[in-house]
Write an enzyme that holds these catalytic residues in place. Structure first.
Site, PDB file in Angstrom:
ATOM      1  N   ASP A  39      45.115  51.825  45.094  1.00  0.00           N
ATOM      2  CA  ASP A  39      44.748  51.251  43.778  1.00  0.00           C
ATOM      3  C   ASP A  39      43.085  51.925  43.375  1.00  0.00           C
ATOM      4  OD1 ASP A  39      44.134  49.001  44.973  1.00  0.00           O
ATOM      5  OD2 ASP A  39      45.868  48.197  44.457  1.00  0.00           O
ATOM      6  N   LYS A  61      45.070  51.233  37.621  1.00  0.00           N
ATOM      7  CA  LYS A  61      44.858  51.745  36.267  1.00  0.00           C
ATOM      8  C   LYS A  61      44.478  53.061  36.105  1.00  0.00           C
ATOM      9  CE  LYS A  61      43.473  47.003  34.581  1.00  0.00           C
ATOM     10  NZ  LYS A  61      42.457  46.180  34.983  1.00  0.00           N
ATOM     11  N   MET A 176      36.337  38.747  40.202  1.00  0.00           N
ATOM     12  CA  MET A 176      36.864  39.101  38.708  1.00  0.00           C
ATOM     13  C   MET A 176      36.262  38.104  37.733  1.00  0.00           C
ATOM     14  SD  MET A 176      40.899  39.199  40.112  1.00  0.00           S
ATOM     15  CE  MET A 176      40.932  37.560  41.001  1.00  0.00           C
TER      16      MET A 176
HETATM   17  N1  SAH Z   1      40.711  41.708  48.025  1.00  0.00           N
HETATM   18  C1  SAH Z   1      39.518  42.041  47.457  1.00  0.00           C
HETATM   19  C2  SAH Z   1      39.218  41.227  45.921  1.00  0.00           C
HETATM   20  C3  SAH Z   1      40.100  41.902  44.821  1.00  0.00           C
HETATM   21  S1  SAH Z   1      40.030  41.072  43.397  1.00  0.00           S
HETATM   22  C4  SAH Z   1      38.211  41.665  48.034  1.00  0.00           C
HETATM   23  O1  SAH Z   1      38.496  41.078  49.034  1.00  0.00           O
HETATM   24  O2  SAH Z   1      37.120  41.969  47.887  1.00  0.00           O
HETATM   25  C5  SAH Z   1      38.879  42.382  42.608  1.00  0.00           C
HETATM   26  C6  SAH Z   1      37.544  41.718  42.519  1.00  0.00           C
HETATM   27  O3  SAH Z   1      36.824  41.953  43.637  1.00  0.00           O
HETATM   28  C7  SAH Z   1      36.725  42.429  41.157  1.00  0.00           C
HETATM   29  O4  SAH Z   1      36.884  41.834  39.907  1.00  0.00           O
HETATM   30  C8  SAH Z   1      35.475  41.925  41.863  1.00  0.00           C
HETATM   31  O5  SAH Z   1      35.049  40.802  41.448  1.00  0.00           O
HETATM   32  C9  SAH Z   1      35.397  42.027  43.324  1.00  0.00           C
HETATM   33  N2  SAH Z   1      35.120  43.418  44.020  1.00  0.00           N
HETATM   34  C10 SAH Z   1      35.680  44.239  44.828  1.00  0.00           C
HETATM   35  N3  SAH Z   1      35.258  45.190  45.032  1.00  0.00           N
HETATM   36  C11 SAH Z   1      33.751  45.012  44.569  1.00  0.00           C
HETATM   37  C12 SAH Z   1      32.606  45.966  44.803  1.00  0.00           C
HETATM   38  N4  SAH Z   1      32.406  46.801  45.448  1.00  0.00           N
HETATM   39  N5  SAH Z   1      31.462  45.183  44.122  1.00  0.00           N
HETATM   40  C13 SAH Z   1      31.623  44.046  43.418  1.00  0.00           C
HETATM   41  N6  SAH Z   1      32.690  43.405  43.332  1.00  0.00           N
HETATM   42  C14 SAH Z   1      33.614  43.905  44.099  1.00  0.00           C
END
Ligand code: SAH
Length: 508
Positions: A39, A61, A176
């Site tokens: 995704d 999306k 998020m």
């Molecule tokens: N499994 C992922 C999180 C998924 S939920 C992890 O462990 O990082 C998705 C959220 O992750 C986003 O809304 C944001 O808050 C955060 N996120 C993921 N990648 C990011 C990035 N490169 N920079 C900032 N926030 C990030």
């Protein structure tokens, strides 16, 4: 590879954004996967590591459309396991942190599909770290809380206990959280947290698109307004103050520049990784790909006969690669090649030859056919000229024939070895073309005439203000034929020099 039984599904953490932050195990599985389900948070550069023929399925999306519902993703994974021996479900960050990875795992378990989890670096930790904020620091804080700022839509009551979070000491991290940021931060203050607590948000952390804002718990919502959006990590606590000391001092020379790479997928990685190491946001937009020559039998016969020539003349690094792939399919030992002299059209081609332990006898400083001929003339005395010597010219189906004609003029006996062909790249699995149209770019690189021709054939609008960089005079001539004048031209025809030219162009 297709199997009738259940294959294995690997839930792989892709890391927070920078493609180099995937684990070795994750990368190995990705490179050998038969199918990848991914995704939006998975970096495009990671997908280019998949083997040819790997089925890549996007479930995130799309512009204007919703992502595939979770139920359908679960079903898709189960059906992939029925078709492929190895499916990688690539998930941003760590698969089990807010990524619904554990729901996918439970669905696989219920369907009897074997699965395996490869943890990843979560953005919850990497996001703050990337701007110089450690989540713990001796004497400042020794615990942290990670929570979601976006409860499941439609949920009547939030399962989040904001007063309990506010009362817990230590750093707070929100994932998020952007769409409801103001409300969440306000709730923390209402629950007793000091509005003056340092706070920061970082978007697209660890990628060249990274942006951040530092403020306080009370002012962060205003500070990010119109500046930062999703995906972002919010971090609240006294550790945020360490950023002023631990954050990067000087931006990289290409920071903030979006640069388009138009080489083949196979070749792009060298140029792309050099540019990203210098801070550029690289859009890999391969316009051509390398395929076998139309006449494969002729190619095979030329390779079989190659040990009988006085000279081998290579016109490109790809020619070297394809020639030796075929050579070692026939011969086991490099010494079977005999004692032929070797010519290379330029330093890039010579560097490829060096990988096989072969040094060149003739090579111009600039990788241009005419210069190679001039070099043959200049150095002729050293090897008694080229008249009556046998030469095998290794090149691509669509090249120019200057080398052939000029060597024949000098009475050499030249045979051709057409080692590959270049054809337009029709796939855009990473959405790079769409991104170019939607978001524009600062500079586009052309590394051969065929990249120019094929880019033009795509009929993409060149974004406004987008500069053009050419690897050398031949590519420049082709650009001019298409009505484009390069803003920068590399003086020496090789990738490193092109990179330096681009850095200079941007005044760094
Ligand atoms: N499994 C992922 C999180 C998924 S939920 C992890 O462990 O990082 C998705 C959220 O992750 C986003 O809304 C944001 O808050 C955060 N996120 C993921 N990648 C990011 C990035 N490169 N920079 C900032 N926030 C990030």
């Amino acid at each position: 590879m297709k199997t009738s039984q259940n294959g294995m599904v690997h839930l792989v953490g892709a890391g927070p954004g920078d493609p180099e932050l995937i684990t070795l195990k994750g990368l190995r599985l990705l490179e050998s996967a038969d199918c990848v389900v991914y995704d939006a948070l998975a970096d495009a550069a990671l997908l280019s590591r998949c083997k040819p023929g790997c089925e890549k399925i996007y479930v995130g999306k799309r512009a204007g459309n919703h992502a595939l519902p979770q139920e359908q993703i679960n079903e898709l994974l189960i059906s992939c396991a029925g078709k492929y021996a190895s499916t990688v479900r690539l998930k941003g960050g760590d698969p089990y942190i807010f990524g619904r990875g554990s729901e996918e795992a439970l669905a696989l378990l219920a369907a009897g599909v074997p699965f395996h989890v490869v943890p990843g670096i979560t953005s919850a930790i990497a996001g703050p770290a990337s701007i110089g904020i450690p989540l713990t620091h001796r004497g400042v804080c020794s615990q942290f809380t990670v929570f979601t700022g976006h409860e499941m839509p439609g949920k009547e009551e939030s399962s989040l206990d904001i007063p309990a979070i506010a009362a817990t000491p230590g750093t707070k991290v929100i994932l998020m959280g952007m769409s409801r940021l103001r409300g969440t931060l306000q709730a923390l203050v209402e629950a007793g947290m000091d509005a003056a607590t340092p706070a920061a948000a970082v978007q697209w952390a660890t990628t060249p698109r990274q942006k951040w804002v530092e403020a306080t718990l009370g002012s962060l919502a205003d500070a990010v307004e119109g500046v930062l959006g999703s995906p972002a990590v919010v971090v609240i606590g006294d550790v945020v103050s360490l950023r002023s000391q631990l954050g990067a001092a000087k931006p990289l020379p290409l920071a903030g520049k979006r640069i388009v790479v138009t080489r083949t997928r196979e070749q792009a990685s060298g140029l792309a990784s050099r540019l990203s190491a210098l801070g550029a946001d690289v859009l890999e937009l391969p316009t051509i790909k390398i395929v076998p020559p139309t006449d494969r039998k002729d190619f095979a016969a030329a390779v079989v006969d190659s040990p009988h020539y006085d000279w081998l003349v290579f016109s490109s690094p790809n020619g070297v690669k394809k020639f030796f792939e075929a050579f070692f399919a026939v011969y086991e030992d490099i010494r079977e090649l005999g004692g032929a002299r070797i010519a290379a059209v330029g330093p890039g081609t010579a560097a490829e030859l060096k990988k096989y332990g072969l040094m060149v006898d003739v090579m111009p400083a600039k990788a241009v056919a005419e210069e190679l001929i001039a070099e043959f003339d200049r150095k002729g005395d050293e090897f008694g000229g080229v008249a009556n010597v046998t030469m095998l010219w290794v090149h691509s189906e669509k090249g120019r024939d200057v080398i052939y004609k000029e060597l024949m003029k000098r009475q050499a006996i030249v045979d051709e070895c057409i080692a590959y062909n270049t054809v337009p790249e029709t796939e855009d699995p990473t959405g790079a073309r769409a991104r170019l149209v939607a978001e524009g770019a600062d500079l586009i690189t052309f590394t051969s005439s065929s990249t120019v021709q094929n880019f033009m054939a795509l009929n993409l609008p060149l974004p406004q203000g987008c500069k053009v960089a050419s690897i050398g005079p031949v590519t420049t001539a082709t650009l001019k034929e298409h009505g484009l004048t390069p803003d920068a031209e590399s003086p020496v025809h090789n990738i490193e020099d092109l990179v330096q030219t681009i850095v200079k162009h941007f005044g760094n």
